[in-house]
Design a protein around this motif. Structure first.
Motif, PDB file in Angstrom:
ATOM      1  N   ASN A  28      28.820  75.606  12.986  1.00 28.60           N
ATOM      2  CA  ASN A  28      29.988  75.055  12.317  1.00 28.60           C
ATOM      3  C   ASN A  28      29.638  74.186  11.114  1.00 28.60           C
ATOM      4  O   ASN A  28      30.513  73.789  10.364  1.00 28.60           O
ATOM      5  CB  ASN A  28      30.830  74.273  13.314  1.00 28.60           C
ATOM      6  CG  ASN A  28      32.254  74.124  12.835  1.00 28.60           C
ATOM      7  OD1 ASN A  28      32.614  73.085  12.324  1.00 28.60           O
ATOM      8  ND2 ASN A  28      33.031  75.174  12.949  1.00 28.60           N
TER       9      ASN A  28
ATOM     10  N   ASP B 252      32.768  66.027   6.965  1.00 26.85           N
ATOM     11  CA  ASP B 252      33.217  66.738   8.169  1.00 26.85           C
ATOM     12  C   ASP B 252      32.829  68.206   8.112  1.00 26.85           C
ATOM     13  O   ASP B 252      32.380  68.783   9.102  1.00 26.85           O
ATOM     14  CB  ASP B 252      34.748  66.664   8.295  1.00 26.85           C
ATOM     15  CG  ASP B 252      35.211  65.373   8.946  1.00 26.85           C
ATOM     16  OD1 ASP B 252      34.352  64.513   9.218  1.00 26.85           O
ATOM     17  OD2 ASP B 252      36.427  65.228   9.170  1.00 26.85           O
ATOM     18  N   MET B 253      33.067  68.809   6.964  1.00 33.55           N
ATOM     19  CA  MET B 253      32.794  70.244   6.841  1.00 33.55           C
ATOM     20  C   MET B 253      31.306  70.545   6.998  1.00 33.55           C
ATOM     21  O   MET B 253      30.925  71.566   7.561  1.00 33.55           O
ATOM     22  CB  MET B 253      33.304  70.769   5.488  1.00 33.55           C
ATOM     23  CG  MET B 253      34.830  70.871   5.417  1.00 33.55           C
ATOM     24  SD  MET B 253      35.465  71.153   3.747  1.00 33.55           S
ATOM     25  CE  MET B 253      34.783  72.760   3.376  1.00 33.55           C
ATOM     26  N   GLN B 254      30.492  69.641   6.508  1.00 37.17           N
ATOM     27  CA  GLN B 254      29.050  69.870   6.578  1.00 37.17           C
ATOM     28  C   GLN B 254      28.466  69.559   7.947  1.00 37.17           C
ATOM     29  O   GLN B 254      27.361  69.959   8.264  1.00 37.17           O
ATOM     30  CB  GLN B 254      28.347  69.028   5.508  1.00 37.17           C
ATOM     31  CG  GLN B 254      28.580  69.561   4.109  1.00 37.17           C
ATOM     32  CD  GLN B 254      28.172  68.568   3.041  1.00 37.17           C
ATOM     33  OE1 GLN B 254      28.698  67.461   2.971  1.00 37.17           O
ATOM     34  NE2 GLN B 254      27.236  68.955   2.201  1.00 37.17           N
ATOM     35  N   SER B 255      29.220  68.815   8.715  1.00 37.37           N
ATOM     36  CA  SER B 255      28.713  68.418  10.023  1.00 37.37           C
ATOM     37  C   SER B 255      28.896  69.546  11.030  1.00 37.37           C
ATOM     38  O   SER B 255      29.713  70.438  10.828  1.00 37.37           O
ATOM     39  CB  SER B 255      29.475  67.194  10.514  1.00 37.37           C
ATOM     40  OG  SER B 255      30.708  67.622  11.030  1.00 37.37           O
TER      41      SER B 255
ATOM     42  N   PHE C 296      30.344  69.290  13.677  1.00 37.11           N
ATOM     43  CA  PHE C 296      31.629  69.113  14.363  1.00 37.11           C
ATOM     44  C   PHE C 296      32.683  69.989  13.736  1.00 37.11           C
ATOM     45  O   PHE C 296      32.613  70.317  12.562  1.00 37.11           O
ATOM     46  CB  PHE C 296      32.117  67.665  14.221  1.00 37.11           C
ATOM     47  CG  PHE C 296      31.182  66.658  14.777  1.00 37.11           C
ATOM     48  CD1 PHE C 296      30.867  66.673  16.118  1.00 37.11           C
ATOM     49  CD2 PHE C 296      30.623  65.697  13.956  1.00 37.11           C
ATOM     50  CE1 PHE C 296      30.010  65.727  16.639  1.00 37.11           C
ATOM     51  CE2 PHE C 296      29.765  64.748  14.476  1.00 37.11           C
ATOM     52  CZ  PHE C 296      29.451  64.758  15.818  1.00 37.11           C
ATOM     53  N   ARG C 297      33.678  70.307  14.532  1.00 42.66           N
ATOM     54  CA  ARG C 297      34.861  70.926  13.947  1.00 42.66           C
ATOM     55  C   ARG C 297      35.674  69.837  13.281  1.00 42.66           C
ATOM     56  O   ARG C 297      35.987  68.828  13.920  1.00 42.66           O
ATOM     57  CB  ARG C 297      35.719  71.511  15.057  1.00 42.66           C
ATOM     58  CG  ARG C 297      35.525  72.966  15.271  1.00 42.66           C
ATOM     59  CD  ARG C 297      36.332  73.394  16.444  1.00 42.66           C
ATOM     60  NE  ARG C 297      35.682  72.973  17.679  1.00 42.66           N
ATOM     61  CZ  ARG C 297      36.293  72.956  18.845  1.00 42.66           C
ATOM     62  NH1 ARG C 297      37.552  73.281  18.941  1.00 42.66           N
ATOM     63  NH2 ARG C 297      35.650  72.591  19.927  1.00 42.66           N
ATOM     64  N   MET C 298      36.042  70.042  12.056  1.00 39.43           N
ATOM     65  CA  MET C 298      36.888  69.029  11.413  1.00 39.43           C
ATOM     66  C   MET C 298      38.287  69.094  12.014  1.00 39.43           C
ATOM     67  O   MET C 298      38.837  70.165  12.266  1.00 39.43           O
ATOM     68  CB  MET C 298      36.961  69.282   9.914  1.00 39.43           C
ATOM     69  CG  MET C 298      37.951  68.371   9.197  1.00 39.43           C
ATOM     70  SD  MET C 298      37.721  68.346   7.413  1.00 39.43           S
ATOM     71  CE  MET C 298      38.197  70.018   6.989  1.00 39.43           C
TER      72      MET C 298
ATOM     73  N   ASP D 295      36.850  74.523  10.383  1.00 40.48           N
ATOM     74  CA  ASP D 295      37.247  73.156  10.102  1.00 40.48           C
ATOM     75  C   ASP D 295      38.708  73.187   9.702  1.00 40.48           C
ATOM     76  O   ASP D 295      39.126  74.054   8.943  1.00 40.48           O
ATOM     77  CB  ASP D 295      36.406  72.605   8.943  1.00 40.48           C
ATOM     78  CG  ASP D 295      34.968  72.356   9.372  1.00 40.48           C
ATOM     79  OD1 ASP D 295      34.772  71.801  10.459  1.00 40.48           O
ATOM     80  OD2 ASP D 295      34.051  72.725   8.619  1.00 40.48           O
TER      81      ASP D 295
HETATM   82 MG    MG Z   1      32.278  71.125  10.268  1.00 45.58          MG
END
Ligand code: MG
Ligand code: ADP
Length: 677
Positions: A234, A268-271, A273-275, A402
């Protein structure tokens, strides 16, 4: 024990148990936690402050033995004279003949009943010997369903408290009880039912409010954590240099607020995690620009983007502006209900092959047979809630994009952390430089002719106007008829060189587009419309917004409509035609004339309307609290949120024994469990 049937309670038989069941009360615990929804406060006020015909309570000394008379069949009237503040007050009791024996000259009595200020007389509905223990006595009032009465409920609750009250267990960790000086759960429940005085009531309410908020916020934080859970693949690998270049192509510099929000979103997008982020910003604050940059960022990561909007008109407008903005950078397609079958097939194929970079459309675009090759980011515009359902649809397709939600309805902080407690929030709280404030006027209907003159003058200067037609509650059909009537009227009224257009929800899609296009190109100068123009459509040359029956709208919606003008560099006007019937209505119109700031307006709207009405009934997403009130108790809400975040972030629920009870309660919460699934 507490989860055993109500029939265990002394005095509760089968019949009463059935009556209680109607009110949703099945167990002993249900009884104990069936809290009053309000209290009747018997308060002793000075005589001259008592209001004629109000229900009042007085305390006095009986001057003479009461006199009793009978009339009709078995009817009686007992009259006593009571000395209150050195004044003789007459008290009348009907059909309480037995009271004559109890009440003697010289006794002190407390009387409650209807007050007649002219005759200094009270018609007694309740009496008791002696004065009140406090200057105010508080009686619980329960919400009643079915046959159960307040009296019966009180009796059952009293009995349950007496026999089982001791078994109410503490659920909050001791540290909170100490830190916030809160009473135990046991005492709290007892005091909420039968408070001895205002202080006790306040004290117990404080505790219960904190408990309700903490549980609620724990739910939210658990959901938030779940949304944020790391998912493989993700993390989007964004080409930041290209993104910078793209930003450089805009004809303006981003505001600081736009930059900050963008940064938060890109992280967020780069992490991994799901944004799950909400982007809030007033109309015209530049959310769409931020959205475009995010979509571009997704493309640089080799993924596809989707932009979901609530209406077709809006979809088309976004489509056009994104096509302009992206030029050859991206293959953008529009998918709405009115796309022809063959085109649709082609789009779906292109999407699956990964030839299409960005898909714009209504909510249909994440459903059914729409298959993405590699969906990176979904942006949802103007929707308060993107349901659990849609999330599931995405996940069922093996997608974990995301997701960024955008809303132009500024949401007061208090509501944002409640209704959106499971999301991260970015706020654009700054307008691009050089925007002129929209001048807002509030007038009566008899000014309509002058408004038309005003419009005529401005049209002569090359500007355009919207007129939102009168509103008929709950009737689309009549609303449209009104718009049609007004349209004909104005078409006749204005000279030929002023073209009047008509817009409403029932027009066929092509016609809507045609009208909107003509308005955007200034072929139509005055657009009569229902509220369908509320969202999103951008016509910078329009400078006047006239809203009929403005008192019927919520402040947020008025603000939204007002946001249709003031999009260019000319001075714009919003004219509210309203004759509000009450003070709140007047207040709301004044607020509109006083501020252009959506966040300020939202706060004041919330205070005037209360949280339930804020989002409209359907989609509030706001839980019902038994005691707490989000607006009134917002400080407790913030405290609870902080505590909940700490608890969840540090995994205290499962590692610290103090939190075991809270953990158990959450484990048994079926609503939470469905959402976590
Ligand atoms: Mg993300
Ligand atoms: P929103 O989507 O929040 O209503 P838009 O993104 O449509 O706002 O922006 C409204 C208008 O302001 C558009 O014409 C847009 O080009 C312009 N705009 C956006 N950001 C800026 C900025 N930083 N400076 C100047 N104009 C801007």
């Amino acid at each position: 024990m507490l989860n055993e049937s109500v029939e265990k309670i002394k005095g509760v038989g089968k019949k009463l148990a059935e009556e209680l069941a109607v009110a949703g009360i099945y167990t002993i615990e249900d009884v104990l936690l069936y809290l009053p929804y309000k209290y009747d406060v018997l308060e002793i006020l000075p005589l001259d402050e008592l209001i004629h015909e109000d229900r009042v309570t007085i305390v006095g000394r009986i001057l003479y033995d009461p006199s009793l008379s009978f009339y009709g069949r078995k009817k009686s009237r007992l009259v006593l004279t009571v000395e209150v503040e050195n004044v003789a007050v007459k008290a009348v009791m009907f059909n309480r003949a037995f009271a004559k024996k109890q009440l003697k000259q010289g006794d002190i009595v407390t009387l409650t009943g209807k007050w007649d200020a002219h005759r200094l007389q009270i018609t007694v509905s309740n009496y008791r010997k002696g004065a009140l223990e406090e200057t105010a006595e508080i009686q619980p009032i329960y919400s009643l369903k079915g046959d159960i009465t307040n009296f019966k409920l009180k009796k059952v609750i009293t009995q349950a408290l007496q026999d089982y009250g001791k078994e109410i267990e503490e659920i909050l960790p001791v540290q909170y009880l100490k830190e916030y000086k809160l009473p135990s759960r046991k005492d709290t429940v007892k005091m909420l039912h039968f408070p001895k005085g205002r202080e006790q009531l306040k004290h117990s309410r404080r505790r219960f409010i904190f408990e309700e908020f903490l549980l609620f916020q724990l739910k939210m934080q658990l959901l938030r954590k779940k949304h944020r859970e790391a998912t493989e693949g993700n993390a989007q690998v964004i080409h930041m240099e290209k993104v910078e270049q793209f930003i450089g192509m805009f004809p303006f510099k981003l505001t600081n607020a736009q930059k900050t929000s963008l940064k938060e979103i890109l992280i967020d997008m780069q992490s991994p995690f799901r944004m799950n982020r909400l982007l809030q910003g007033d109309v015209g604050s530049g959310k769409t620009a931020v959205a475009a940059i995010c979509l571009y960022a997704t493309l640089t990561a080799g993924k596809q983007g989707a932009l979901m909007v609530p209406t077709e008109i809006l979809a088309e407008q976004h489509y056009q502006s994104l096509c302009e903005l992206f030029g050859d950078f991206a293959n953008i397609k529009l998918l709405t209900g009115s796309v022809k079958i063959r085109d649709r097939r082609e789009i779906l194929a292109g999407l699956e092959m990964g030839e299409i970079d960005i898909l714009i459309g209504t909510h249909a675009l994440i459903q059914d047979e729409v298959i993405f090759n590699d969906l990176g980011t979904v942006i949802v515009d103007e929707q308060h809630r993107f349901g659990v359902e849609q999330r599931r649809t995405l996940r069922d397709k093996g997608l974990n994009p995301d997701v960024l939600f955008m809303t132009a309805t500024p949401i007061p902080r208090t509501l944002a952390i409640t209704a959106f407690g499971d999301m991260d929030v970015s706020i654009i709280d700054e307008m691009p430089a050089g925007r002129k404030e929209i001048e807002t006027l509030w007038v009566k209907e008899n000014m309509f002719e002058r408004i038309l003159n005003f419009i005529e003058k401005h049209v002569a200067m090359g500007e355009q106007a919207y007129i939102i037609s009168p509103l008929i509650e709950e009737s689309d059909k009549l609303d449209i008829q009104n718009a049609v009537d007004l349209y004909h009227q104005l078409a006749e009224y204005f000279p030929e060189e002023i073209q009047v257009g008509l817009m409403h929800g029932r027009l066929p899609a092509e016609e809507k587009d045609q009208v909107m296009k003509e308005f955007a190109e200034n072929e139509i100068q005055v657009l009569v419309s229902t509220t369908v123009v509320e969202v999103g459509v951008n016509v910078p040359n329009a400078t006047i917004m006239v809203i009929y029956d403005a008192e019927r709208f919520g402040l947020s919606q008025l603000h939204q409509l007002r946001g249709r003008v003031g999009r260019g560099d000319k001075q714009s006007y919003c004219i509210l035609i309203a004759e509000p019937k009450n003070e709140v209505g007047k207040e709301r119109m004044s607020i509109m004339t006083e501020t252009n700031n959506g966040f300020e307006l939202a706060e004041r709207d919330l205070q005037l309307r209360g949280p339930g009405d804020f989002f409209g009934k359907k989609q509030s997403g706001i839980p019902e609290f038994k005691v707490a009130d989000m607006v009134h108790d917002y400080r407790a809400l913030e405290t609870a949120r902080k505590d909940a975040q700490e608890i969840v972030d540090n995994n205290l629920l499962t590692t610290d024994e103090q939190f075991l009870k809270l953990y158990e309660m959450l484990e048994n919460d079926s609503d939470l469990n469905t959402k976590l699934d």
